[in-house]
Design a protein around this motif. Structure first.
Motif, short mmCIF file in Angstrom:
data_model
loop_
_atom_site.label_atom_id
_atom_site.label_comp_id
_atom_site.label_asym_id
_atom_site.label_seq_id
_atom_site.Cartn_x
_atom_site.Cartn_y
_atom_site.Cartn_z
N PRO A 15 0.72 -1.14 -0.08
CA PRO A 15 -0.16 -0.03 -0.10
C PRO A 15 0.81 1.27 0.15
O PRO A 15 0.14 2.36 -0.14
CB PRO A 15 -0.80 -0.23 1.37
CG PRO A 15 0.07 -1.07 2.27
CD PRO A 15 0.72 -1.90 1.23
N ASN A 16 2.38 1.16 0.32
CA ASN A 16 2.96 2.16 0.22
C ASN A 16 3.73 2.61 -0.99
O ASN A 16 4.81 3.29 -0.90
CB ASN A 16 3.85 2.47 1.57
CG ASN A 16 4.83 1.16 1.68
OD1 ASN A 16 4.50 0.27 0.90
ND2 ASN A 16 5.70 1.20 2.37
N ASP A 208 -1.88 8.39 3.56
CA ASP A 208 -2.04 7.89 4.96
C ASP A 208 -1.24 8.83 5.99
O ASP A 208 -0.02 8.65 5.94
CB ASP A 208 -1.60 6.49 4.99
CG ASP A 208 -1.78 5.76 6.35
OD1 ASP A 208 -1.82 6.53 7.27
OD2 ASP A 208 -1.78 4.70 6.34
N THR A 209 -1.65 9.73 6.62
CA THR A 209 -1.06 10.86 7.19
C THR A 209 -0.53 10.33 8.53
O THR A 209 0.32 10.61 9.15
CB THR A 209 -1.95 12.13 7.44
OG1 THR A 209 -3.05 11.54 8.04
CG2 THR A 209 -2.13 12.71 6.25
N VAL A 293 10.66 4.04 2.69
CA VAL A 293 11.35 5.16 1.87
C VAL A 293 11.09 6.44 2.85
O VAL A 293 11.90 7.45 2.80
CB VAL A 293 10.32 5.44 0.56
CG1 VAL A 293 9.04 5.88 1.17
CG2 VAL A 293 10.92 6.45 -0.31
N ARG A 294 10.38 6.27 3.91
CA ARG A 294 10.18 7.41 4.83
C ARG A 294 11.27 7.99 5.58
O ARG A 294 11.35 9.23 5.80
CB ARG A 294 9.10 6.98 6.10
CG ARG A 294 7.67 6.63 5.39
CD ARG A 294 6.74 6.20 6.50
NE ARG A 294 7.35 4.87 7.25
CZ ARG A 294 6.89 4.38 8.46
NH1 ARG A 294 6.20 5.00 9.04
NH2 ARG A 294 7.41 3.42 8.66
N PRO A 295 12.68 6.95 6.02
CA PRO A 295 13.56 7.87 6.60
C PRO A 295 14.27 8.84 5.67
O PRO A 295 14.88 9.85 6.11
CB PRO A 295 14.34 6.53 6.99
CG PRO A 295 13.54 5.59 7.24
CD PRO A 295 12.33 5.72 6.16
N LEU A 318 2.97 14.54 -2.51
CA LEU A 318 2.19 14.54 -1.34
C LEU A 318 2.72 13.86 -0.20
O LEU A 318 2.80 14.19 1.06
CB LEU A 318 0.78 13.61 -1.79
CG LEU A 318 -0.08 14.27 -2.71
CD1 LEU A 318 -1.57 13.49 -2.89
CD2 LEU A 318 -0.54 15.81 -2.24
N GLU A 319 3.55 12.84 -0.29
CA GLU A 319 4.26 12.07 0.66
C GLU A 319 5.39 12.76 1.31
O GLU A 319 5.42 13.09 2.65
CB GLU A 319 4.85 10.71 0.37
CG GLU A 319 3.71 9.83 -0.13
CD GLU A 319 4.26 8.53 -0.99
OE1 GLU A 319 3.29 7.58 -1.27
OE2 GLU A 319 5.42 8.42 -1.34
N ALA A 320 6.01 13.70 0.53
CA ALA A 320 6.92 14.60 1.30
C ALA A 320 6.54 15.84 1.93
O ALA A 320 6.75 16.05 2.94
CB ALA A 320 7.92 15.23 0.16
N MET A 321 5.14 16.32 1.50
CA MET A 321 4.46 17.30 2.24
C MET A 321 3.89 16.56 3.56
O MET A 321 4.01 17.21 4.41
CB MET A 321 3.13 17.81 1.24
CG MET A 321 3.84 18.67 0.04
SD MET A 321 2.46 18.95 -1.02
CE MET A 321 1.14 20.09 0.12
#
Length: 397
Positions: A15-16, A208-209, A293-295, A318-321
């Motif tokens: 999902p990510n 997905d905040t 990827v988040r880190p 959007l994910e970076a924001m």
């Protein structure tokens, strides 16, 4: 609960993963209200591990193996038949048999198609209520590819743009609703298919905040004191390849003149040979697939989205924001995103503008822009609220 046939061109998991975020959330949303019968392709050997997870979300399912190399060769036969290569790429007799059997066994009256190439599998159920999520105007993407390529690829891509648009228009004229990822994308298709204007709409992607949150404790993947810029995405996707090549050729050298220690990280799966070659440049790192990827987003000083070819909404932006990481975007990457340039992100049209924008963010001590971007995503990009229109379209409205 009613039965629903769902046709998706690639298994909607994990999902990510950028190109599966929308399809996964669509499946998750539909599974709450319908008995979902899913038919999809698996085109990456690593994705077979996700089949049990997706099966558990469905009343029944069919997963067809697709070899991308063989599919490309097979699709060339479409040139002789004067039809879209994309349709032949996704042709599978076994998947069609499963769809026909499932429609008959469950008296399917509702069909949702995800991406134009899968609409061919719903030709035998014209009496059902059919809705298609085109996501993007793919035919226009092929037109943009043609403008960037030399002959003979430019000819091939223009052929595909024409044939796919013809098919998109046919599908839109026969379906009860055609949906896109943004207002601009829907407006473009209304111009290309005016006969279907009344049945064209859109729903935006979400984020997905909770998952993409700056509050998580994520280990820093960068060296101590390193000032890192990051680009994320599937790195075998040509618009992403083109974007990082341009950034490395035109923008990054301008930045390195001011700070030779600056580093640029290209983070994403399946890096194409052209992308792998960029890893030989001073200050450039190509990671390939990473477990999370988040880190890389969270600890980067600036995220960049220098796309020159783009359709729809860029999840990477959007994910970076959502992670409250300052972002610099091209006009193409911003299209379809409700954000205030100058307050929630920075917009740059050419190489010098891009370098200046990145340097401006590197020089700031506060993260006012990142926090404003996070607030924007929380307010405008909720999956539950954005997906609310799907049920309305599948039922009488």
């Amino acid at each position: 609960m009613q039965d629903l046939l769902l046709l998706i061109h690639r298994i909607p998991y994990p999902p990510n993963k950028g190109d599966k975020i929308r399809s996964y959330n669509l499946l998750k949303h539909l599974a709450r209200d319908y008995r979902v019968h899913l038919a999809t392709f698996v085109d990456d050997a690593d994705d077979w591990q996700y089949v049990p997870t997706v099966e558990a979300m469905c009343a029944s399912s069919h997963f067809a193996a697709l070899n991308p190399t063989l599919a490309r060769v097979r699709s060339l036969g479409a040139l002789l038949k004067n039809r879209s290569l994309s349709l032949d790429y996704y042709q599978d007799a076994g998947l069609q048999r499963w769809v026909d059997q499932t429609v008959a066994a469950h008296a399917i009256k509702r069909v949702l198609v995800f991406s134009s190439a899968m609409a061919q599998y719903a030709d035998n159920v014209p009496e059902a209520r059919r809705v298609i999520d085109f996501c993007d105007v793919d035919s226009d993407k092929w037109r943009q590819y043609a403008d960037k390529k030399s002959w003979p690829m430019s000819w091939l891509y223009r052929h595909e743009a024409r044939q796919l648009l013809r098919y998109e228009r046919k599908v839109a004229s026969e379906y009860d609703a055609s949906l896109f990822v943004s207002g601009p994308e829907a407006d473009l298709f209304r111009q290309l298919a005016p006969e279907s204007t009344a049945r064209i709409g859109h729903f935006s992607n979400g984020v997905d905040t909770d998952y993409f949150s700056p509050e998580h404790e994520l280990a820093n993947p960068y060296a101590p004191g390193e000032r890192a810029l990051v680009f994320t995405g599937a790195m075998d996707y040509w618009p992403n390849v083109d974007a990082v090549q341009w950034f490395c050729d035109e923008v990054f050298p301008l930045l390195r003149r001011q700070d030779p220690a600056l580093r640029f990280y290209i983070v994403g799966s399946r890096p194409a040979p052209q992308v792998q070659a960029l890893g030989q440049l001073a200050g450039v790192t190509v990671t390939g697939t990473v477990p999370d990827v988040r880190p890389y987003i969270r600890h980067a000083r600036v995220a960049v989205a220098p796309l020159r070819i783009a359709r729809g909404i860029q999840n990477k932006v959007l994910e970076a924001m959502a992670m409250a990481t300052p972002v610099v975007v091209s006009p193409q990457a911003l299209e379809g995103i409700a954000a205030d340039p100058g307050r929630e992100l920075l917009l740059a049209a050419d190489a010098q503008d891009f370098a200046d924008a990145v340097w401006l963010l590197l020089g700031r001590d506060d993260n006012t822009m990142g926090l404003a971007a996070r607030a924007r995503v929380e307010h405008h990009y909720s999956w539950p609220s954005n997906l609310a229109c799907i049920g309305e379209r599948l039922e009488c409205y």
